[in-house]
Design a protein around this motif. Structure first.
Motif, PDB file in Angstrom:
ATOM      1  N   ASP A 118      94.502 -12.123  27.491  1.00  0.00           N
ATOM      2  CA  ASP A 118      94.626 -13.216  26.509  1.00  0.00           C
ATOM      3  C   ASP A 118      95.856 -14.082  26.783  1.00  0.00           C
ATOM      4  O   ASP A 118      95.841 -15.287  26.525  1.00  0.00           O
ATOM      5  N   HIS A 119      96.944 -13.453  27.245  1.00  0.00           N
ATOM      6  CA  HIS A 119      98.150 -14.235  27.549  1.00  0.00           C
ATOM      7  C   HIS A 119      97.854 -15.229  28.671  1.00  0.00           C
ATOM      8  O   HIS A 119      98.227 -16.404  28.603  1.00  0.00           O
ATOM      9  N   ARG A 120      97.176 -14.723  29.704  1.00  0.00           N
ATOM     10  CA  ARG A 120      96.864 -15.605  30.831  1.00  0.00           C
ATOM     11  C   ARG A 120      95.922 -16.712  30.393  1.00  0.00           C
ATOM     12  O   ARG A 120      96.077 -17.872  30.789  1.00  0.00           O
ATOM     13  N   ALA A 162      98.888 -16.545  22.539  1.00  0.00           N
ATOM     14  CA  ALA A 162      97.653 -15.826  22.212  1.00  0.00           C
ATOM     15  C   ALA A 162      97.722 -15.034  20.913  1.00  0.00           C
ATOM     16  O   ALA A 162      96.782 -15.072  20.107  1.00  0.00           O
ATOM     17  N   HIS A 163      98.799 -14.281  20.710  1.00  0.00           N
ATOM     18  CA  HIS A 163      98.818 -13.273  19.635  1.00  0.00           C
ATOM     19  C   HIS A 163      99.998 -13.453  18.692  1.00  0.00           C
ATOM     20  O   HIS A 163     101.064 -13.907  19.131  1.00  0.00           O
ATOM     21  N   PRO A 164      99.844 -12.998  17.439  1.00  0.00           N
ATOM     22  CA  PRO A 164     101.027 -12.797  16.609  1.00  0.00           C
ATOM     23  C   PRO A 164     101.958 -11.841  17.372  1.00  0.00           C
ATOM     24  O   PRO A 164     101.454 -10.883  17.967  1.00  0.00           O
ATOM     25  N   ASP A 165     103.172 -12.091  17.376  1.00  0.00           N
ATOM     26  CA  ASP A 165     104.304 -11.405  18.040  1.00  0.00           C
ATOM     27  C   ASP A 165     104.608 -11.949  19.435  1.00  0.00           C
ATOM     28  O   ASP A 165     105.702 -11.741  19.947  1.00  0.00           O
ATOM     29  N   ASP A 166     103.677 -12.666  20.069  1.00  0.00           N
ATOM     30  CA  ASP A 166     103.984 -13.239  21.392  1.00  0.00           C
ATOM     31  C   ASP A 166     105.190 -14.180  21.338  1.00  0.00           C
ATOM     32  O   ASP A 166     106.066 -14.096  22.211  1.00  0.00           O
ATOM     33  N   PRO A 167     105.271 -15.088  20.358  1.00  0.00           N
ATOM     34  CA  PRO A 167     106.433 -16.000  20.366  1.00  0.00           C
ATOM     35  C   PRO A 167     107.746 -15.234  20.283  1.00  0.00           C
ATOM     36  O   PRO A 167     108.711 -15.568  20.993  1.00  0.00           O
TER      37      PRO A 167
HETATM   38 ZN   LIG Z   1     100.315 -10.625  23.212  1.00  0.00          ZN
END
Ligand SMILES: [Zn+2]
Length: 238
Positions: free
Chosen positions: A132-134, A16-21
Protein backbone atom coordinates in the motif's frame (compact mmCIF):
# COMPACT_ATOMS: atom_id res chain seq x y z
CA UNK A 1 14.84 25.99 8.24
CA UNK A 2 15.96 23.63 5.51
CA UNK A 3 12.97 24.45 3.39
CA UNK A 4 13.70 28.20 3.05
CA UNK A 5 10.07 29.12 2.69
CA UNK A 6 9.43 32.81 3.29
CA UNK A 7 5.70 32.63 3.83
CA UNK A 8 3.04 30.23 5.02
CA UNK A 9 2.72 27.11 2.87
CA UNK A 10 -0.15 24.70 2.40
CA UNK A 11 1.23 21.17 2.70
CA UNK A 12 -0.83 18.17 1.57
CA UNK A 13 0.18 14.76 2.93
CA UNK A 14 -1.03 11.80 0.85
CA UNK A 15 -0.16 8.41 2.36
CA UNK A 16 -1.70 4.95 2.65
CA UNK A 17 -2.49 4.32 6.32
CA UNK A 18 -3.27 6.02 9.60
CA UNK A 19 0.12 6.26 11.38
CA UNK A 20 2.15 6.55 8.14
CA UNK A 21 2.52 10.35 8.45
CA UNK A 22 3.74 10.07 12.04
CA UNK A 23 6.12 7.17 11.37
CA UNK A 24 7.54 8.51 8.11
CA UNK A 25 7.77 12.23 8.82
CA UNK A 26 5.88 13.20 12.01
CA UNK A 27 8.68 15.32 13.44
CA UNK A 28 9.06 17.30 10.22
CA UNK A 29 5.31 17.85 10.15
CA UNK A 30 5.49 19.21 13.71
CA UNK A 31 8.31 21.49 12.64
CA UNK A 32 6.26 22.79 9.73
CA UNK A 33 3.10 23.44 11.75
CA UNK A 34 5.18 25.17 14.45
CA UNK A 35 6.59 27.45 11.75
CA UNK A 36 3.05 28.46 10.76
CA UNK A 37 2.50 26.22 7.76
CA UNK A 38 -0.85 24.54 7.20
CA UNK A 39 -0.74 20.74 6.98
CA UNK A 40 -3.64 18.66 5.65
CA UNK A 41 -3.73 14.86 5.61
CA UNK A 42 -5.50 12.70 3.07
CA UNK A 43 -5.09 9.02 3.93
CA UNK A 44 -6.08 6.53 1.30
CA UNK A 45 -7.12 3.62 3.56
CA UNK A 46 -8.24 3.45 7.17
CA UNK A 47 -5.82 0.67 8.06
CA UNK A 48 -8.60 -1.81 8.73
CA UNK A 49 -6.25 -4.82 8.48
CA UNK A 50 -3.73 -3.40 10.93
CA UNK A 51 -4.12 -6.23 13.43
CA UNK A 52 -2.92 -9.83 13.73
CA UNK A 53 -5.86 -10.79 15.98
CA UNK A 54 -8.30 -12.95 13.97
CA UNK A 55 -11.17 -11.79 16.20
CA UNK A 56 -10.75 -8.19 15.01
CA UNK A 57 -13.71 -6.72 13.13
CA UNK A 58 -12.12 -4.62 10.35
CA UNK A 59 -15.02 -2.14 10.51
CA UNK A 60 -14.42 -1.52 14.21
CA UNK A 61 -10.69 -1.18 13.62
CA UNK A 62 -11.35 1.29 10.79
CA UNK A 63 -13.37 3.47 13.17
CA UNK A 64 -10.78 3.19 15.95
CA UNK A 65 -8.01 4.16 13.58
CA UNK A 66 -9.85 7.25 12.39
CA UNK A 67 -10.00 8.37 16.03
CA UNK A 68 -6.35 7.48 16.69
CA UNK A 69 -5.22 9.31 13.57
CA UNK A 70 -7.11 12.48 14.46
CA UNK A 71 -5.58 12.45 17.95
CA UNK A 72 -2.06 11.90 16.59
CA UNK A 73 -2.48 14.68 14.03
CA UNK A 74 -3.67 17.03 16.78
CA UNK A 75 -0.41 16.40 18.70
CA UNK A 76 1.50 17.54 15.60
CA UNK A 77 -0.68 20.61 14.98
CA UNK A 78 -2.18 19.29 11.74
CA UNK A 79 -5.21 21.29 10.60
CA UNK A 80 -7.25 18.67 8.79
CA UNK A 81 -7.44 14.87 8.53
CA UNK A 82 -9.39 13.17 5.74
CA UNK A 83 -9.80 9.56 4.64
CA UNK A 84 -10.69 7.94 1.33
CA UNK A 85 -11.27 4.62 3.16
CA UNK A 86 -10.06 2.28 0.46
CA UNK A 87 -9.69 -1.25 1.86
CA UNK A 88 -6.37 -1.74 3.62
CA UNK A 89 -3.88 -3.99 1.84
CA UNK A 90 -5.55 -3.81 -1.56
CA UNK A 91 -4.41 -0.38 -2.75
CA UNK A 92 -3.49 -0.27 -6.45
CA UNK A 93 -2.10 2.81 -8.23
CA UNK A 94 -4.78 2.64 -10.91
CA UNK A 95 -6.47 5.42 -12.89
CA UNK A 96 -9.39 5.64 -10.46
CA UNK A 97 -7.05 6.36 -7.54
CA UNK A 98 -5.04 8.79 -9.65
CA UNK A 99 -8.21 10.74 -10.45
CA UNK A 100 -9.19 10.84 -6.78
CA UNK A 101 -5.79 12.31 -5.85
CA UNK A 102 -5.92 14.82 -8.72
CA UNK A 103 -9.30 15.88 -7.35
CA UNK A 104 -7.83 16.34 -3.86
CA UNK A 105 -4.87 18.35 -5.23
CA UNK A 106 -7.20 20.63 -7.20
CA UNK A 107 -9.41 21.04 -4.13
CA UNK A 108 -6.69 21.68 -1.52
CA UNK A 109 -4.33 23.52 -3.93
CA UNK A 110 -1.19 22.80 -1.91
CA UNK A 111 2.21 24.41 -2.38
CA UNK A 112 3.89 21.21 -1.22
CA UNK A 113 2.80 17.58 -1.54
CA UNK A 114 4.24 14.93 0.78
CA UNK A 115 4.08 11.24 -0.08
CA UNK A 116 6.40 8.20 0.07
CA UNK A 117 8.79 6.53 -2.34
CA UNK A 118 7.17 3.91 -4.59
CA UNK A 119 10.62 2.53 -5.41
CA UNK A 120 11.21 1.35 -1.84
CA UNK A 121 10.54 -2.38 -2.21
CA UNK A 122 12.55 -3.60 0.76
CA UNK A 123 14.46 -1.95 3.59
CA UNK A 124 17.69 -3.41 4.95
CA UNK A 125 17.74 -7.18 5.36
CA UNK A 126 14.65 -7.69 7.48
CA UNK A 127 11.71 -5.78 6.04
CA UNK A 128 9.58 -5.65 2.90
CA UNK A 129 7.85 -2.32 2.37
CA UNK A 130 4.05 -2.56 2.53
CA UNK A 131 2.55 -2.70 -0.98
CA UNK A 132 0.00 0.00 0.00
CA UNK A 133 2.88 2.39 0.71
CA UNK A 134 4.31 1.82 -2.74
CA UNK A 135 0.89 2.14 -4.35
CA UNK A 136 0.14 5.38 -2.48
CA UNK A 137 3.46 6.92 -3.52
CA UNK A 138 3.05 5.88 -7.13
CA UNK A 139 -0.53 7.16 -7.37
CA UNK A 140 0.34 10.47 -5.68
CA UNK A 141 3.33 11.16 -7.92
CA UNK A 142 1.34 10.21 -11.02
CA UNK A 143 -1.40 12.61 -9.92
CA UNK A 144 1.06 15.48 -9.33
CA UNK A 145 2.59 15.13 -12.76
CA UNK A 146 1.30 15.66 -15.29
CA UNK A 147 -2.41 15.36 -14.53
CA UNK A 148 -3.20 17.79 -11.68
CA UNK A 149 -1.77 20.86 -13.39
CA UNK A 150 -2.84 20.14 -16.95
CA UNK A 151 -6.25 21.49 -18.05
CA UNK A 152 -6.67 18.73 -20.62
CA UNK A 153 -6.82 16.08 -17.87
CA UNK A 154 -10.05 15.41 -16.01
CA UNK A 155 -12.05 18.21 -17.59
CA UNK A 156 -15.08 16.77 -15.75
CA UNK A 157 -13.56 17.99 -12.47
CA UNK A 158 -13.57 21.49 -13.93
CA UNK A 159 -16.97 21.32 -15.58
CA UNK A 160 -18.88 19.60 -12.79
CA UNK A 161 -17.12 20.78 -9.64
CA UNK A 162 -15.33 23.92 -10.78
CA UNK A 163 -11.96 22.46 -9.75
CA UNK A 164 -9.27 24.25 -11.72
CA UNK A 165 -5.91 22.65 -12.60
CA UNK A 166 -3.25 23.08 -9.95
CA UNK A 167 0.50 22.46 -10.05
CA UNK A 168 2.29 21.85 -6.76
CA UNK A 169 5.63 23.60 -6.40
CA UNK A 170 7.49 20.90 -4.49
CA UNK A 171 7.15 17.21 -3.67
CA UNK A 172 8.71 15.74 -0.51
CA UNK A 173 9.07 11.96 -0.77
CA UNK A 174 9.45 10.17 2.56
CA UNK A 175 10.41 6.54 3.22
CA UNK A 176 13.09 6.81 0.58
CA UNK A 177 16.44 5.09 0.19
CA UNK A 178 17.51 7.92 -2.08
CA UNK A 179 17.26 11.11 0.03
CA UNK A 180 18.57 14.53 -0.88
CA UNK A 181 17.27 16.31 2.25
CA UNK A 182 18.12 15.38 5.85
CA UNK A 183 16.01 17.27 8.37
CA UNK A 184 17.48 17.38 11.89
CA UNK A 185 14.47 16.67 14.08
CA UNK A 186 16.23 15.95 17.36
CA UNK A 187 14.26 18.66 19.18
CA UNK A 188 10.99 17.21 17.89
CA UNK A 189 11.62 13.49 18.37
CA UNK A 190 9.69 13.27 21.65
CA UNK A 191 6.73 15.06 20.07
CA UNK A 192 6.78 12.54 17.23
CA UNK A 193 6.70 9.78 19.86
CA UNK A 194 3.77 11.46 21.64
CA UNK A 195 1.87 11.50 18.36
CA UNK A 196 2.72 7.86 17.70
CA UNK A 197 1.47 6.84 21.17
CA UNK A 198 -2.00 7.92 20.00
CA UNK A 199 -1.96 5.00 17.56
CA UNK A 200 -2.75 2.71 20.45
CA UNK A 201 -3.91 -0.18 18.27
CA UNK A 202 -0.53 -0.23 16.52
CA UNK A 203 2.31 0.33 18.95
CA UNK A 204 2.00 -2.71 21.25
CA UNK A 205 4.06 -2.50 24.41
CA UNK A 206 4.71 1.20 24.93
CA UNK A 207 8.06 0.78 26.63
CA UNK A 208 9.48 -1.55 23.98
CA UNK A 209 8.14 0.80 21.33
CA UNK A 210 9.77 3.82 22.99
CA UNK A 211 13.11 2.04 23.21
CA UNK A 212 12.91 1.02 19.57
CA UNK A 213 12.10 4.55 18.45
CA UNK A 214 14.78 6.15 20.64
CA UNK A 215 17.34 3.76 19.15
CA UNK A 216 16.72 5.20 15.69
CA UNK A 217 19.33 7.90 16.24
CA UNK A 218 21.85 8.84 13.56
CA UNK A 219 25.00 6.65 13.44
CA UNK A 220 27.17 9.69 14.25
CA UNK A 221 25.42 10.25 17.62
CA UNK A 222 25.53 8.44 20.96
CA UNK A 223 22.79 7.04 23.23
CA UNK A 224 23.67 9.80 25.76
CA UNK A 225 23.53 12.53 23.14
CA UNK A 226 21.27 11.23 20.38
CA UNK A 227 20.51 13.02 17.16
CA UNK A 228 17.53 12.22 14.97
CA UNK A 229 16.78 12.85 11.32
CA UNK A 230 13.92 12.41 8.91
CA UNK A 231 14.98 12.16 5.29
CA UNK A 232 13.25 12.96 2.03
CA UNK A 233 13.73 13.10 -1.68
CA UNK A 234 12.75 16.70 -2.36
CA UNK A 235 11.72 17.65 -5.89
CA UNK A 236 11.34 21.35 -6.69
CA UNK A 237 9.66 21.83 -10.05
CA UNK A 238 11.51 24.22 -12.29
ZN1 LIG B 1 1.57 1.98 6.60
Amino acid sequence: MEANWDNSQTILVVLAHPDDPEFFCGATIARWTSAGHKVIYWLLTCGDKGSSDPATDPRDLCGDRHIEQRAAAAVLGVQEVNFLDYPDGLLVPDLKLRREIVRIIRLVRPDILVTCDPKTLYVGDNRINHPDHRAAGQAALDAVFPAAGNPLYYTDLMNEEGLQPHSVREVWISLTLDPNVHVDVTALWERKLRALYEHKSQIGDAQAFTERMRSRRTPDSTPENPRYEEVFRRIIFA
